[in-house]
Design a protein around this motif. Structure first.
Motif, PDB file in Angstrom:
ATOM      1  N   PHE A  44       0.842  -1.199   0.000  1.00 16.23           N
ATOM      2  CA  PHE A  44       0.000   0.000   0.000  1.00 16.23           C
ATOM      3  C   PHE A  44       0.875   1.246   0.000  1.00 16.23           C
ATOM      4  O   PHE A  44       0.662   2.181  -0.777  1.00 16.23           O
ATOM      5  CB  PHE A  44      -0.912  -0.014   1.233  1.00 16.23           C
ATOM      6  N   ARG A  45       1.876   1.242   0.863  1.00 12.57           N
ATOM      7  CA  ARG A  45       2.782   2.389   0.961  1.00 12.57           C
ATOM      8  C   ARG A  45       3.543   2.604  -0.350  1.00 12.57           C
ATOM      9  O   ARG A  45       3.716   3.729  -0.811  1.00 12.57           O
ATOM     10  CB  ARG A  45       3.746   2.179   2.124  1.00 12.57           C
ATOM     11  N   SER A  46       3.977   1.508  -0.960  1.00 15.29           N
ATOM     12  CA  SER A  46       4.683   1.596  -2.235  1.00 15.29           C
ATOM     13  C   SER A  46       3.768   2.134  -3.331  1.00 15.29           C
ATOM     14  O   SER A  46       4.177   2.972  -4.149  1.00 15.29           O
ATOM     15  CB  SER A  46       5.225   0.217  -2.624  1.00 15.29           C
ATOM     16  N   MET A  90       9.079  23.326  -3.339  1.00 15.62           N
ATOM     17  CA  MET A  90       8.887  22.979  -1.942  1.00 15.62           C
ATOM     18  C   MET A  90       7.849  21.862  -1.822  1.00 15.62           C
ATOM     19  O   MET A  90       6.755  21.965  -2.378  1.00 15.62           O
ATOM     20  CB  MET A  90       8.411  24.198  -1.143  1.00 15.62           C
ATOM     21  N   ILE A  91       8.191  20.809  -1.104  1.00 18.04           N
ATOM     22  CA  ILE A  91       7.266  19.706  -0.845  1.00 18.04           C
ATOM     23  C   ILE A  91       6.759  19.826   0.584  1.00 18.04           C
ATOM     24  O   ILE A  91       7.557  19.894   1.532  1.00 18.04           O
ATOM     25  CB  ILE A  91       7.955  18.336  -1.035  1.00 18.04           C
ATOM     26  N   VAL A  92       5.435  19.845   0.754  1.00 18.97           N
ATOM     27  CA  VAL A  92       4.844  19.926   2.092  1.00 18.97           C
ATOM     28  C   VAL A  92       3.890  18.752   2.278  1.00 18.97           C
ATOM     29  O   VAL A  92       2.707  18.831   1.921  1.00 18.97           O
ATOM     30  CB  VAL A  92       4.106  21.259   2.318  1.00 18.97           C
ATOM     31  N   PRO A  93       4.379  17.620   2.804  1.00 17.32           N
ATOM     32  CA  PRO A  93       3.478  16.501   3.104  1.00 17.32           C
ATOM     33  C   PRO A  93       2.781  16.731   4.442  1.00 17.32           C
ATOM     34  O   PRO A  93       3.389  17.216   5.399  1.00 17.32           O
ATOM     35  CB  PRO A  93       4.437  15.302   3.182  1.00 17.32           C
ATOM     36  N   ILE A  94       1.500  16.399   4.479  1.00 13.16           N
ATOM     37  CA  ILE A  94       0.758  16.471   5.736  1.00 13.16           C
ATOM     38  C   ILE A  94       0.855  15.112   6.409  1.00 13.16           C
ATOM     39  O   ILE A  94       0.414  14.094   5.860  1.00 13.16           O
ATOM     40  CB  ILE A  94      -0.704  16.874   5.490  1.00 13.16           C
ATOM     41  N   LEU A  95       1.492  15.104   7.583  1.00 13.82           N
ATOM     42  CA  LEU A  95       1.714  13.856   8.306  1.00 13.82           C
ATOM     43  C   LEU A  95       0.393  13.317   8.826  1.00 13.82           C
ATOM     44  O   LEU A  95      -0.501  14.087   9.157  1.00 13.82           O
ATOM     45  CB  LEU A  95       2.675  14.095   9.471  1.00 13.82           C
ATOM     46  N   ARG A  96       0.353  11.952   8.922  1.00 11.92           N
ATOM     47  CA  ARG A  96       1.466  11.114   8.539  1.00 11.92           C
ATOM     48  C   ARG A  96       1.293  10.474   7.168  1.00 11.92           C
ATOM     49  O   ARG A  96       2.258  10.075   6.508  1.00 11.92           O
ATOM     50  CB  ARG A  96       1.652   9.999   9.587  1.00 11.92           C
ATOM     51  N   ALA A  97       0.045  10.425   6.718  1.00 12.55           N
ATOM     52  CA  ALA A  97      -0.241   9.746   5.457  1.00 12.55           C
ATOM     53  C   ALA A  97       0.431  10.431   4.276  1.00 12.55           C
ATOM     54  O   ALA A  97       0.781   9.786   3.292  1.00 12.55           O
ATOM     55  CB  ALA A  97      -1.754   9.669   5.233  1.00 12.55           C
ATOM     56  N   GLY A 222      -3.284   6.649   6.505  1.00 13.32           N
ATOM     57  CA  GLY A 222      -2.179   6.558   7.457  1.00 13.32           C
ATOM     58  C   GLY A 222      -2.083   5.193   8.096  1.00 13.32           C
ATOM     59  O   GLY A 222      -1.002   4.595   8.151  1.00 13.32           O
ATOM     60  N   ASP A 223      -3.203   4.667   8.556  1.00 15.52           N
ATOM     61  CA  ASP A 223      -3.229   3.339   9.184  1.00 15.52           C
ATOM     62  C   ASP A 223      -2.792   2.269   8.185  1.00 15.52           C
ATOM     63  O   ASP A 223      -2.010   1.369   8.515  1.00 15.52           O
ATOM     64  CB  ASP A 223      -4.624   3.017   9.693  1.00 15.52           C
ATOM     65  N   ARG A 224      -3.284   2.371   6.964  1.00 14.50           N
ATOM     66  CA  ARG A 224      -2.954   1.346   5.979  1.00 14.50           C
ATOM     67  C   ARG A 224      -1.512   1.453   5.500  1.00 14.50           C
ATOM     68  O   ARG A 224      -0.894   0.455   5.132  1.00 14.50           O
ATOM     69  CB  ARG A 224      -3.919   1.426   4.797  1.00 14.50           C
ATOM     70  N   SER A 225      -0.954   2.653   5.502  1.00 15.88           N
ATOM     71  CA  SER A 225       0.435   2.837   5.081  1.00 15.88           C
ATOM     72  C   SER A 225       1.410   2.237   6.095  1.00 15.88           C
ATOM     73  O   SER A 225       2.447   1.668   5.715  1.00 15.88           O
ATOM     74  CB  SER A 225       0.754   4.318   4.905  1.00 15.88           C
ATOM     75  N   TYR A 226       1.075   2.369   7.382  1.00 15.07           N
ATOM     76  CA  TYR A 226       2.034   2.003   8.419  1.00 15.07           C
ATOM     77  C   TYR A 226       1.577   0.856   9.314  1.00 15.07           C
ATOM     78  O   TYR A 226       2.243   0.505  10.272  1.00 15.07           O
ATOM     79  CB  TYR A 226       2.375   3.243   9.248  1.00 15.07           C
ATOM     80  N   GLY A 227       0.418   0.266   8.978  1.00 19.95           N
ATOM     81  CA  GLY A 227      -0.036  -0.926   9.700  1.00 19.95           C
ATOM     82  C   GLY A 227      -0.436  -0.682  11.130  1.00 19.95           C
ATOM     83  O   GLY A 227      -0.392  -1.588  11.960  1.00 19.95           O
ATOM     84  N   THR A 228      -0.835   0.550  11.453  1.00 19.01           N
ATOM     85  CA  THR A 228      -1.242   0.868  12.836  1.00 19.01           C
ATOM     86  C   THR A 228      -2.571   1.600  12.825  1.00 19.01           C
ATOM     87  O   THR A 228      -2.987   2.150  11.817  1.00 19.01           O
ATOM     88  CB  THR A 228      -0.182   1.742  13.510  1.00 19.01           C
TER      89      THR A 228
END
Length: 228
Positions: A44-46, A90-97, A222-228
């Motif tokens: 999923f993260r990939s 400029m890259i601005v990702p909104i954490l955590r997803a 976010g949950d699916r990317s990091y398994g939490t």
């Protein structure tokens, strides 16, 4: 500077051009991997990173200034065109997803700076709260800002994020939003508050449920990317 131009996959909100869903089979493919509930976290993260890279490509095709210069190839001199470093990206990702969506940005963009913005949505009120703000004191004049958040559902988080970026000196024409899936409530809110802002998204869904999740969407990114 015009922020968003018409092109393949363009959609309109309230009569104005605001949203681009690029018509590309690879974008459709990675969205399908993200939607599949059986996709494991690492895959999923990939997939999110690959989708982010493709959307960045589409979002910057008519947006980045270029310069010409002469270089020496092994066979002779040649005039080449390259992205100008005078207007930084400029890259601005909104954490955590947003971290996963922005993961491959540096693999496609020649020179970037990344500023993290941590925002959490209250599950009761659906209102955002900032827990990390690493934005610069002032964005350079003329820079290009890619604000990256996978899910545009109610629009509360993105609206607050754009406000924070603008407080640091950015104009709407300097900002483009990258998302995996977007829904009408978020797009209408962004359009109302920031006319002319441009969104590039992998897919459009029409429903946001009472808990603020896009349906069918792809779940909690976010949950699916990091398994939490």
């Amino acid at each position: 500077m015009e922020n968003c131009k018409r092109g393949p996959g363009a959609a309109a909100v309230d009569g104005g051009f605001k949203v681009v869903v690029p018509a590309h089979p690879l974008i459709s493919h990675w969205v399908s991997v993200l939607r599949d509930g059986s996709t494991p976290s690492h895959a999923f993260r990939s997939a999110m990173a690959e989708l982010g890279r493709l959307l960045i490509y589409e979002a910057t095709r008519d947006w980045l200034p270029t310069v010409t210069r002469e270089v020496q190839s092994p066979m002779g001199s040649v005039v080449v065109e390259s992205v100008s470093e005078a207007e930084p990206i400029m890259i601005v990702p909104i954490l955590r997803a947003g971290l996963a969506l922005a993961d491959l940005a540096t693999s496609i963009l020649p020179s970037t700076r990344t500023f993290h913005l941590g925002m959490a949505r209250d599950e009761e009120t659906l209102l955002p709260a900032v827990y990390l703000n690493k934005l610069p004191d002032k964005f350079p004049k003329g820079c290009h800002i890619l604000l990256m958040d996978p899910m545009l559902a109610t629009g509360g988080t993105l609206t607050a994020a754009v406000d924070l970026v603008r407080e640091r000196g950015a104009e709407i024409s300097q900002i483009r939003i990258i998302s995996a899936v977007a829904a009408p409530p978020a797009l209408e809110k962004l359009n109302k508050k920031f006319p002319g802002i441009c969104v590039y998204t992998g897919a459009m869904d029409q429903i946001v449920n009472e808990k603020g999740f896009i349906v069918p969407g792809l779940g909690d990114a976010g949950d699916r990317s990091y398994g939490t």
